[in-house]
Structures are given as structure tokens and as C-alpha cells.
Design an enzyme around this catalytic site. Structure first.
Site, short mmCIF file in Angstrom:
data_model
loop_
_atom_site.label_atom_id
_atom_site.label_comp_id
_atom_site.label_asym_id
_atom_site.label_seq_id
_atom_site.Cartn_x
_atom_site.Cartn_y
_atom_site.Cartn_z
N TYR A 148 0.84 -1.21 0.00
CA TYR A 148 0.00 0.00 0.00
C TYR A 148 0.88 1.26 0.00
O TYR A 148 0.75 2.12 -0.87
CB TYR A 148 -0.90 -0.03 1.23
CG TYR A 148 -1.89 1.10 1.32
CD1 TYR A 148 -2.99 1.17 0.47
CD2 TYR A 148 -1.75 2.10 2.29
CE1 TYR A 148 -3.92 2.20 0.57
CE2 TYR A 148 -2.67 3.13 2.40
CZ TYR A 148 -3.75 3.19 1.54
OH TYR A 148 -4.67 4.22 1.64
N VAL A 191 -11.68 3.16 13.82
CA VAL A 191 -12.93 3.76 14.27
C VAL A 191 -14.08 2.76 14.09
O VAL A 191 -14.86 2.51 15.03
CB VAL A 191 -13.25 5.08 13.52
CG1 VAL A 191 -14.65 5.56 13.85
CG2 VAL A 191 -12.23 6.15 13.87
N ASP A 276 3.13 -0.67 12.61
CA ASP A 276 2.05 0.26 12.96
C ASP A 276 2.70 1.59 13.38
O ASP A 276 3.51 1.61 14.30
CB ASP A 276 1.27 -0.35 14.15
CG ASP A 276 -0.10 0.26 14.30
OD1 ASP A 276 -0.64 0.75 13.31
OD2 ASP A 276 -0.64 0.21 15.43
N PRO A 277 2.37 2.71 12.73
CA PRO A 277 3.02 3.97 13.09
C PRO A 277 2.69 4.38 14.54
O PRO A 277 1.59 4.13 15.02
CB PRO A 277 2.42 4.99 12.11
CG PRO A 277 1.66 4.21 11.10
CD PRO A 277 1.38 2.86 11.66
N ARG A 278 3.67 5.01 15.21
CA ARG A 278 3.45 5.41 16.61
C ARG A 278 2.66 6.70 16.71
O ARG A 278 1.93 6.94 17.64
CB ARG A 278 4.80 5.60 17.33
CG ARG A 278 5.43 4.28 17.76
CD ARG A 278 6.91 4.45 17.94
NE ARG A 278 7.50 4.86 16.66
CZ ARG A 278 8.74 5.30 16.51
NH1 ARG A 278 9.53 5.43 17.53
NH2 ARG A 278 9.20 5.63 15.32
P1 NAD Z 1 -12.64 1.94 0.22
O1 NAD Z 1 -11.94 0.64 0.29
O2 NAD Z 1 -13.96 2.08 0.88
O3 NAD Z 1 -12.81 2.41 -1.28
C1 NAD Z 1 -11.95 2.02 -2.31
C2 NAD Z 1 -12.79 1.74 -3.53
O4 NAD Z 1 -11.93 1.36 -4.63
C3 NAD Z 1 -13.75 0.56 -3.33
O5 NAD Z 1 -15.02 0.92 -3.81
C4 NAD Z 1 -13.14 -0.56 -4.14
O6 NAD Z 1 -14.09 -1.51 -4.58
C5 NAD Z 1 -12.48 0.22 -5.26
N1 NAD Z 1 -11.39 -0.52 -5.90
C6 NAD Z 1 -10.36 -1.18 -5.31
N2 NAD Z 1 -9.55 -1.71 -6.24
C7 NAD Z 1 -10.06 -1.34 -7.44
C8 NAD Z 1 -9.67 -1.59 -8.78
N3 NAD Z 1 -8.58 -2.31 -9.08
N4 NAD Z 1 -10.44 -1.09 -9.78
C9 NAD Z 1 -11.57 -0.35 -9.51
N5 NAD Z 1 -11.98 -0.10 -8.25
C10 NAD Z 1 -11.23 -0.59 -7.24
O7 NAD Z 1 -11.61 3.03 0.79
P2 NAD Z 1 -11.79 4.60 1.03
O8 NAD Z 1 -11.56 4.85 2.46
O9 NAD Z 1 -13.01 5.09 0.40
O10 NAD Z 1 -10.51 5.14 0.25
C11 NAD Z 1 -10.60 5.80 -1.00
C12 NAD Z 1 -9.21 6.29 -1.42
O11 NAD Z 1 -8.71 7.20 -0.44
C13 NAD Z 1 -8.18 5.17 -1.54
O12 NAD Z 1 -7.35 5.45 -2.64
C14 NAD Z 1 -7.42 5.27 -0.26
O13 NAD Z 1 -6.10 4.79 -0.39
C15 NAD Z 1 -7.46 6.76 0.02
N6 NAD Z 1 -7.30 7.04 1.46
C16 NAD Z 1 -8.35 6.85 2.34
C17 NAD Z 1 -8.15 7.10 3.68
C18 NAD Z 1 -9.25 6.95 4.70
O14 NAD Z 1 -9.00 7.16 5.87
N7 NAD Z 1 -10.47 6.63 4.33
C19 NAD Z 1 -6.90 7.53 4.13
C20 NAD Z 1 -5.87 7.67 3.22
C21 NAD Z 1 -6.08 7.44 1.88
#
Ligand code: NAD
Length: 317
Positions: A148, A191, A276-278
Site C-alpha cells: 500500500y 474507528v 504500525d506507526p506510533r
Molecule cells: P474503500 O476501500 O472504501 O474504497 C476504495 C474503492 O476502490 C472501493 O469501492 C473498491 O471496490 C475500489 N477498488 C479497489 N480496487 C479497485 C480496482 N482495481 N479497480 C476499480 N476499483 C477498485 O476506501 P476509502 O476509504 O473510500 O478510500 C478511497 C481512497 O482514499 C483510496 O485510494 C485510499 O487509499 C485513500 N485514502 C483513504 C483514507 C481513509 O482514511 N479513508 C486515508 C488515506 C487514503
């Protein structure tokens, strides 16, 4: 289509953040195309939008090219929770890297603006606190979280190389922990883990002592920040941290959830998770200056709305 309405592609649009983003863009009158392979996304999260004339859904994997005509692309597709992204780590890296290449290619062909969703995980276990955007991070390249973290770092590299090489209007946001309704029950993020366990009367698992800190942003605030960043002129590309700078220990989060749910679960200490980040807290000075943005929803208010959602889903409203 209204004058001023845009054709907007949201990858990962059936996910937690994507579904709120689609909703907001549909409400603003844009033509929204939600693209998702439903790995962690669910049709139920966007079901309320399906009969809207300006909303469309496409089942597709971002690892393969897409040909559509759009004005803006929000590239959110990628599982965000450790349990999901570690389930098939090779696929996670492919989703980040090939997904970025395919969406940047689409933006290049169509001239669309692209906003890429990166993450605070690019800072790894940070040696600088809080984390400003010019901190390069402290990331393990070969651990269980690397698919990731390094996938997202490589995607950022691609965004900036496309910009340097092709002069494209691309942008990167680094999202810090965001929470709210519509997270999956089995999402695995802290959460939702705590809220679901408290409502079910199960123990809240506190890994590694619970003194590690996190900062939690409510989803509505995050969506405001995303839309504000997309609206900036082409010279603003980021990266820009989006998150809530108010910091709390994991143990204190567990105690707050217990108080707000009125549950009686035990707080159970369990071993630390690998890498796991601190501590984790965004420096949001850049977002404040360039977007005039900062989070407004206090943690207890956001938690109350999240608890209300999970109560409904679990049927104990
Ligand atoms: P989520 O897992 O709910 O949503 C990710 C979505 O991407 C899902 O609907 C999944 O089905 C879709 N997906 C995964 N692989 C795919 C692929 N190969 N092709 C098409 N669709 C695909 O997560 P989220 O929390 O909604 O996160 C959305 C974005 O924000 C991500 O890129 C995530 O890395 C980033 N992000 C979220 C957080 C957070 O706290 N929610 C923090 C940092 C970054």
C-alpha cells in the site's frame, strides 16, 4: 447538461469516500461516472443515486485502460484498510501503480484534470511530527504494509512525472485517517472496529498499548477539501495534506467510543501490529493557505453520526 456542469469520473466511487464524493458532485449538478470493481465498494453505498439522471456506474478494474470522455478525474480506487490491502498485496500494488498509469493516460488523452488520492502512509512511521508535505517519510519497502505505502508512493511519482513530462493539470492529496457512516462493518479500520465492537458488546482490541496517536477527520470535511483542491488553478498540484490535526491516543478513542455508545465492552490489550506507526498528525498549513480549508466537525460529533449509522446497520437502533 447545465452550463458549468462537468463530466466527472470517480474511480473507487462505490467505496466509503467515493460514495460521498459522488453524492456531492451529483447534488452539484455534474454528470458523474462512478467506476468500481466492487472489491471493497458496495452497490448499497450508491443505491440512492442510481435513479438520478446525472449518475452512471461502470463495473471496471482500473488496472485495465478505460476510454471515456471526461473533464475531471478523481482517482480513488484502492483498498484503504490494512485487512483488505493485505489480502492480495500484489493486486494492491497493481491497483495503485497500473491504476495511476491508466488514469493519467486517460487524463492525457482527454485533457482532463486529475486529482489522485494518496495517503499519510507515504510518511510511514514518521521521524517528523506533525508531518508537513515536504517530509519524505520513513517507509519500510519490504514489510506487510509496503504494498500500500510503496504503491501509493510510486503513484505519486507517476503523477509528478506526467506533470513534468506532459505539462498536465494533475494534483495529489495525502489523506489522513477519515471516518464516518458507510464504512464497511468488517472494514478493519480503528474507528469502525471500535464502534462495531462496542455496539455488539464485544471486546475493543487495543494493539500495542494504545499510546500510539492518530488524528481522525470526518468524511464531510474531507470531501470539502477534495473538491476545493480540484477547483484550484493548474499551478497548484500539491501534494496537499488533508486531515484533522487534532490528535488522540488509540486508547482514548476507545474510551470515547464506549462513552458515546453507552456500551459495556472490555478494552482488551493485544500485541502490536507490524509497522504500525506510533504517531500520525497532519500539518495542514498548506491546505489552510491554498484552499482556505480546515476541518470543522469535532470528533465527538462525527463519532455520534458514525455510531448512529452503525446502529441502524446492525439493527439495534
Ligand atoms: P474503500 O476501500 O472504501 O474504497 C476504495 C474503492 O476502490 C472501493 O469501492 C473498491 O471496490 C475500489 N477498488 C479497489 N480496487 C479497485 C480496482 N482495481 N479497480 C476499480 N476499483 C477498485 O476506501 P476509502 O476509504 O473510500 O478510500 C478511497 C481512497 O482514499 C483510496 O485510494 C485510499 O487509499 C485513500 N485514502 C483513504 C483514507 C481513509 O482514511 N479513508 C486515508 C488515506 C487514503
Amino acid at each position: 447538461m447545465d452550463v458549468g456542469a462537468k463530466r466527472i469520473l470517480v474511480t473507487g466511487g462505490a467505496g466509503f469516500l467515493g460514495s460521498f464524493l459522488c453524492e456531492r458532485l451529483v447534488e452539484s449538478g455534474h454528470e458523474v461516472l462512478c467506476l468500481d470493481n466492487y472489491f471493497t465498494g458496495r452497490r448499497a453505498k450508491i443505491a440512492h443515486l442510481l435513479d438520478r439522471p446525472n449518475f452512471e456506474v461502470m463495473r471496471h478494474d482500473v488496472c485495465f485502460p478505460t476510454h471515456v470522455e471526461v473533464d475531471e478525474i478523481y482517482n480513488l480506487a484502492c483498498p484503504a484498510s490494512p485487512v483488505h490491502y493485505q489480502h492480495d498485496p500484489v493486486q494492491t500494488t497493481k491497483t495503485s501503480v497500473l491504476g495511476a498509469i491508466n488514469m493519467l493516460g486517460l487524463a492525457k488523452r482527454t485533457g482532463a484534470k486529475l486529482l489522485h488520492a494518496s495517503t499519510s502512509e507515504v510518511y510511514g512511521d514518521p521521524a517528523v511530527h506533525p508531518q508537513p508535505e515536504d517530509y519524505w517519510g520513513n517507509v519500510n519497502p519490504i514489510g506487510p504494509r509496503s504494498c500500500y505505502d510503496e504503491g501509493k508512493r510510486c503513484a505519486e511519482t507517476l503523477v509528478f512525472d506526467y506533470r513534468r513530462q506532459h505539462g498536465m493539470p494533475v494534483k495529489v492529496m495525502r489523506i489522513f485517517n477519515t471516518y464516518g457512516p458507510r464504512m464497511n462493518l468488517d472494514d478493519g479500520r480503528v474507528v469502525s472496529n471500535f464502534v462495531v465492537a462496542a455496539l455488539r458488546g464485544e471486546p475493543l482490541q487495543i494493539h500495542g498499548g494504545g499510546k500510539q496517536t492518530r488524528s481522525f477527520c470526518f468524511v464531510d470535511d474531507l470531501i470539502d477539501g477534495m473538491i476545493a483542491l480540484m477547483a484550484t488553478p493548474p499551478d497548484i498540484c500539491g501534494p496537499i495534506n488533508l486531515g484533522n490535526p487534532s490528535e488522540i491516543t488509540v486508547r482514548s478513542l476507545a474510551e470515547t467510543v464506549m462513552r458515546l455508545t453507552g456500551g459495556r465492552s472490555e478494552l482488551r490489550d493485544t500485541p502490536a501490529l507490524a509497522d504500525d506507526p506510533r504517531q500520525r498528525r497532519p500539518d495542514i498549513a498548506r491546505a489552510q493557505k491554498l484552499l482556505g480549508w480546515e476541518p470543522r466537525v469535532p470528533l465527538e460529533q462525527g463519532l455520534a453520526r458514525t455510531i448512529e449509522y452503525f446502529r441502524r446497520v446492525l439493527g439495534n437502533a
